[in-house]
Design an enzyme around this catalytic site. Structure first.
Site, PDB file in Angstrom:
ATOM      1  N   GLU A 309       3.618  -7.873  -7.116  1.00 46.89           N
ATOM      2  CA  GLU A 309       3.411  -6.501  -7.577  1.00 46.89           C
ATOM      3  C   GLU A 309       4.382  -5.574  -6.844  1.00 46.89           C
ATOM      4  OE1 GLU A 309      -0.817  -5.961  -7.136  1.00 46.89           O
ATOM      5  OE2 GLU A 309      -1.252  -7.596  -8.531  1.00 46.89           O
ATOM      6  N   GLU A 475      -3.333   1.350  -8.949  1.00 45.76           N
ATOM      7  CA  GLU A 475      -2.665   0.398  -9.832  1.00 45.76           C
ATOM      8  C   GLU A 475      -1.482   1.081 -10.522  1.00 45.76           C
ATOM      9  OE1 GLU A 475      -3.359  -2.727 -10.206  1.00 45.76           O
ATOM     10  OE2 GLU A 475      -5.400  -3.017  -9.480  1.00 45.76           O
TER      11      GLU A 475
END
Length: 552
Positions: A309, A475
């Site tokens: 990520e 996120e």
């Protein structure tokens, strides 16, 4: 309640025990598991912001899969031997596997041979196998997270011997997730070394006829990503990536530049929180004004617990750049707070090119509750550090930066407990303020606050149960934004801007004048009534409404 790690022997304050980046001298070299072959060439890429927004492509109709590719009838042109099934991490060294390197790529037969040359044995690289199934068509397979048989999502590899005119077709045939932003128009990233050197162009979005679909015949089910692309030059060296790479060495270069800056380094102490399983340093940055810390509240921030990520690292870099700047708001934040920042919590996973796991072969963001020091040193020491902070001062905010593969925009996951109505609304105030400061990036309706049983071991839930009332997972989509009339990918510049926007929101959240807070509480009350579709029952309040009802 969460069991304390102190009963197992809490360490003292982090010390500069290990090799730390300094303004001079070479960077500490990454340590690799001995199963990993590593080429000597280091990969570095220029930073570049496209002059125009990079729009999403038109998504292919759901379920519209191309004809199956005869992978077994093709020619294997690249193959890395996987780690033996059932193996586990034993030891690591600089440079990975000892001895001479193997030759995973098939040699070219001459200048007329148009076969691409693949390579992934570099920091954060991931590609296990490439099969040529047509003159310009390849089926690829990713390496699962090391010491596991799953978690195939992150990819980053090099191709050489390119031709400019042909239309190439690539298919990654062993992805793990049933849904992906590639099915909603996200395109992948290409980097051309020739364009970088001659034109100053870096990573760019590419791909036509991008499709994400279920593969056939394998159990458990696997999913495929396919795309077509033309390379910009003959004989070029290019790279493909799932998102903008940010390696452990990138972080160390950043910290070395910070150590060499006499102004910024006055506000930031770099220490070793601990060492990872492979022996890579997990860094802890403490940022505040030189004045005494007594009475200051703390803010704890972390990123890259999931190594694939990478957007979280760019957002974290933007936050550090802003916090250490001369901007008046940055100076005020340093006077008000003590910031504890762990910019890369899982460096081993980053180094080897994992998507989700550490070298323990498990997800570190499910290990906060168990506090297993031997298997997850970064998580254990971060939690111990927060316990010490809570004993001496209020921790106002914990935020763990992540990336999301199925939803666009930026949003948070919070913790909605069984407190009173005021508590439930206040836990939503910080995300709502962030959505106001970043209306073209942050989507408040995508935020969720339900504490699911499966998330009990995550950082945000454990920190919340330890006493950090504002505890979030932020996120950041792998794709981009669909807000404010946009339908385009995030650039590195936009990812970095999220850090400064979070800092702006922190000042709004702590504004001594109550007007902003009261306005947000009133808005949240109206919003929750609309979402519920009714008023709270007579004689009751928001504290009597379940989170499931609010988020259904």
């Amino acid at each position: 309640s969460v069991p304390s790690v102190r009963r197992r022997g809490s360490p003292g304050e982090p010390r500069a025990l290990f090799a730390l980046p300094t303004a001079r001298g070479p960077l500490p070299a990454p340590r690799w598991p001995i199963e990993c072959e590593v080429i000597e060439e280091a990969m570095e890429h220029i930073e570049w912001v496209p002059p125009e927004p990079e729009p999403f492509c038109q998504p292919t109709a759901r379920g519209q899969a191309p004809a199956a590719l005869a992978e077994d009838q093709g020619t294997v042109v690249y193959h890395l031997s996987p780690a033996p099934r059932g193996s586990c991490f034993t030891r690591a060294r600089v440079g990975g596997a000892p001895g001479p390197l193997s030759s995973p790529a098939a040699p070219l037969e001459g200048p007329q041979d148009t076969t691409l040359l693949f390579e992934s044995r570099f920091e954060s690289g991931n590609l296990q196998r490439a099969v040529k199934v047509g003159p310009y068509e390849y089926v690829l397979r990713l390496r699962p997270d090391l010491y596991t048989t799953k978690h195939t999502q992150w990819f980053y590899f090099r191709v050489q011997n390119t031709r400019r005119d042909p239309l190439y077709r690539f298919t990654i045939a062993n992805l793990a997730k049933p849904q992906s932003l590639y099915g909603q128009g996200t395109r992948l990233l290409l980097y051309s070394q020739r364009d970088a050197r001659s034109r100053g162009i870096g990573w760019r979005r590419v791909g036509t006829d991008v499709r994400y679909y279920r593969g056939g015949g394998e159990e458990p089910a696997v999913f495929c990503l396919s795309w077509s692309v033309r390379f910009p030059h003959d004989g070029d060296t290019c790279f493909f990536a799932h998102s903008y790479p940010y390696t452990y060495s990138d972080l160390q270069r950043y910290l070395r530049a910070l150590a060499g800056d006499p102004v910024r380094s006055r506000h930031c102490a770099v220490r070793a929180l601990c060492r990872s399983l492979a022996g890579n340093t997990i860094y802890l940055l403490t940022i505040s004004s030189p004045a005494g810390a007594a009475g200051k509240r703390a803010v704890v921030l972390s990123a890259r617990v999931h190594p694939g990520e990478t957007g979280s690292s760019w957002a974290m870099r933007g936050l550090l750049d802003f916090l250490l700047s001369a901007h008046p708001d940055a100076q005020l934040l340093r006077r008000l707070f003590v910031f504890k920042v762990v910019p890369m919590l899982n460096p081993d996973g980053v180094v080897v090119g994992n998507s989700r796991c550490s070298l323990a072969g498990r997800d570190p963001n499910r290990a906060y509750e168990s506090a297993c020091r031997g298997s997850f040193p970064g998580v254990w020491h971060l939690r111990a550090m927060v316990e010490r902070l809570l004993a001496e001062r209020e921790v106002l905010l914990f935020c763990d930066f992540h990336g999301h593969s199925r939803k666009n925009n930026v949003f948070v996951y919070g913790c909605d407990g069984s407190g009173g109505a005021g508590t439930r609304l206040r836990q939503r105030v910080f995300p709502l303020m962030l959505s106001k400061n970043a209306p073209d990036k942050f989507c408040f309706p995508s935020c969720k606050f339900k504490v699911q049983k499966s998330k009990a071991g995550t950082g945000r839930v454990v920190m919340w149960r330890m006493g950090v009332s504002n505890s979030y997972t932020m996120e950041v989509a792998f794709g981009g934004s669909t807000l404010g009339g946009r339908s385009s990918h995030f650039t590195v510049e936009e990812l970095e801007s999220l850090g400064s926007l979070l800092c702006d929101t922190l000042l709004d959240f702590c504004d001594p004048h109550p007007a902003k807070l009261q306005q947000c509480l009133a808005e949240l009350d109206v919003l929750l009534r609309q979402r519920l579709g009714r008023e709270p029952r007579s004689g009751s309040s928001w504290s009597d409404v379940s989170t499931s009802e609010l988020e259904s």
